[in-house]
Design a protein around this motif. Sequence first.
Motif, mmCIF file in Angstrom:
data_model
loop_
_atom_site.group_PDB
_atom_site.id
_atom_site.type_symbol
_atom_site.label_atom_id
_atom_site.label_comp_id
_atom_site.label_asym_id
_atom_site.label_seq_id
_atom_site.Cartn_x
_atom_site.Cartn_y
_atom_site.Cartn_z
ATOM 1 N N GLY A 6 0.814 -1.211 0.000
ATOM 2 C CA GLY A 6 0.000 0.000 0.000
ATOM 3 C C GLY A 6 0.844 1.256 0.000
ATOM 4 O O GLY A 6 0.523 2.243 -0.680
ATOM 5 N N TYR A 7 1.941 1.233 0.756
ATOM 6 C CA TYR A 7 2.834 2.399 0.791
ATOM 7 C C TYR A 7 3.487 2.627 -0.570
ATOM 8 O O TYR A 7 3.621 3.768 -1.029
ATOM 9 C CB TYR A 7 3.892 2.197 1.864
ATOM 10 N N LEU A 8 3.869 1.537 -1.251
ATOM 11 C CA LEU A 8 4.458 1.675 -2.580
ATOM 12 C C LEU A 8 3.467 2.260 -3.573
ATOM 13 O O LEU A 8 3.829 3.038 -4.462
ATOM 14 C CB LEU A 8 4.965 0.312 -3.066
ATOM 15 N N VAL A 9 2.186 1.881 -3.428
ATOM 16 C CA VAL A 9 1.145 2.466 -4.279
ATOM 17 C C VAL A 9 1.080 3.966 -4.058
ATOM 18 O O VAL A 9 0.954 4.754 -5.021
ATOM 19 C CB VAL A 9 -0.220 1.805 -3.990
ATOM 20 N N SER A 13 1.812 6.531 -7.089
ATOM 21 C CA SER A 13 0.679 7.289 -7.616
ATOM 22 C C SER A 13 0.658 8.730 -7.138
ATOM 23 O O SER A 13 0.031 9.591 -7.777
ATOM 24 C CB SER A 13 -0.634 6.615 -7.214
ATOM 25 N N GLY A 14 1.313 9.005 -6.003
ATOM 26 C CA GLY A 14 1.236 10.333 -5.424
ATOM 27 C C GLY A 14 -0.084 10.618 -4.735
ATOM 28 O O GLY A 14 -0.385 11.774 -4.403
ATOM 29 N N HIS A 18 -6.160 5.259 0.239
ATOM 30 C CA HIS A 18 -7.612 5.111 0.160
ATOM 31 C C HIS A 18 -8.187 5.836 -1.054
ATOM 32 O O HIS A 18 -9.160 5.368 -1.658
ATOM 33 C CB HIS A 18 -8.278 5.596 1.449
ATOM 34 N N ARG A 19 -7.565 6.958 -1.442
ATOM 35 C CA ARG A 19 -8.047 7.661 -2.639
ATOM 36 C C ARG A 19 -7.716 6.889 -3.901
ATOM 37 O O ARG A 19 -8.523 6.828 -4.841
ATOM 38 C CB ARG A 19 -7.423 9.059 -2.702
#
Length: 337
Positions: A6-9, A13-14, A18-19
């Motif tokens: 999740g942190y890598l996402v 993505s910036g 959750h967004r």
Amino acid sequence: MTHLAGYLVELRSGLPFHRYVQENILRPLGMTHTTMAQPEPEPVSRALAPGYRLLNGRQVRAEGAKYGHMPPHGAGFRSTATDMAAFMRARLSGGSPILEPESVRLMQGRRFANAEGTSGMGYGFQEYTRNGLRLVVHRGNIPGYFAVMALIPERGLGLYASYNGSGKGGPDSAWDLVNAFADRFAPSSPPAAGASGTLPDVAGFVGTYRSAQASDTADLGKLSAFMSAVTVTAGQDGILTTTGAVALVTASAASLVAMFADFEGNQADFFLGGSPMFSAIRTLPALAALATAASLAVTVLAWLRGWWGWAGRIHHTAVLLAAGAYLSVALSYNLLG
């Protein structure tokens, strides 16, 4: 490792995680009553069924932060059965509109298993076999809630169930439901005739195992792998016997019991590292390493200068070796650092 993914996402993505999920997964699938935002938006919170947990033999409202019992992961997401049906349809029909078919194959395929012929793990899924069919299952729980999703990709079938209660018997009832679902919609075929008279070679399964789902970073989560070790032995009749896991039976167990007596009230501190007591427990191996280094220096000097007599020097050397053995175990389980 899902917390790291999740942190890598977020980095890639910036966007807050959750967004990103909302814009790239939930919205394209029409999952309008699902969110990963913490705390959840007011419309979702208003429609959320209250969760209950078992306390002194009765169900009481689950209050406080909603963190699960296996660190490190977040507080989960809120959804409905209708929204989860849309998610399962996408997973069972090639991934459209959120995934390519190859991505679905990789996510649902086996990524790890202890041995051939045993159930393994995929990306976020646990393998489970029923009636000769392979199911991919994901379970989750936070205080007051328990949920299970089971897919049978070969038959294009899926099941999702969510319980607004947790405690004794909850996980068992979910597995009973999964089994009943598979038995009803994917019944077994008559067993094929097999060879008889030859015992399987089970020697390759002998050894000591520890969980691959244990945390290596959050407060006491590092201890879970050590406490869940299982030893497997083989008998001459081809039967495997398992023993374990290690239980805390020393006097120090009392302090751990006290810490977990009010887990619901302390869980945010437990997972986020805000509790001085939990943090102090993690420093014990480091303190032991410092004490061992000092003991090493003193013991070497004792041998060089003839302190304490033979019995005293041998005693201190034995204690030093025991401390070294403890530190080697602590290091192997990532309890140092």
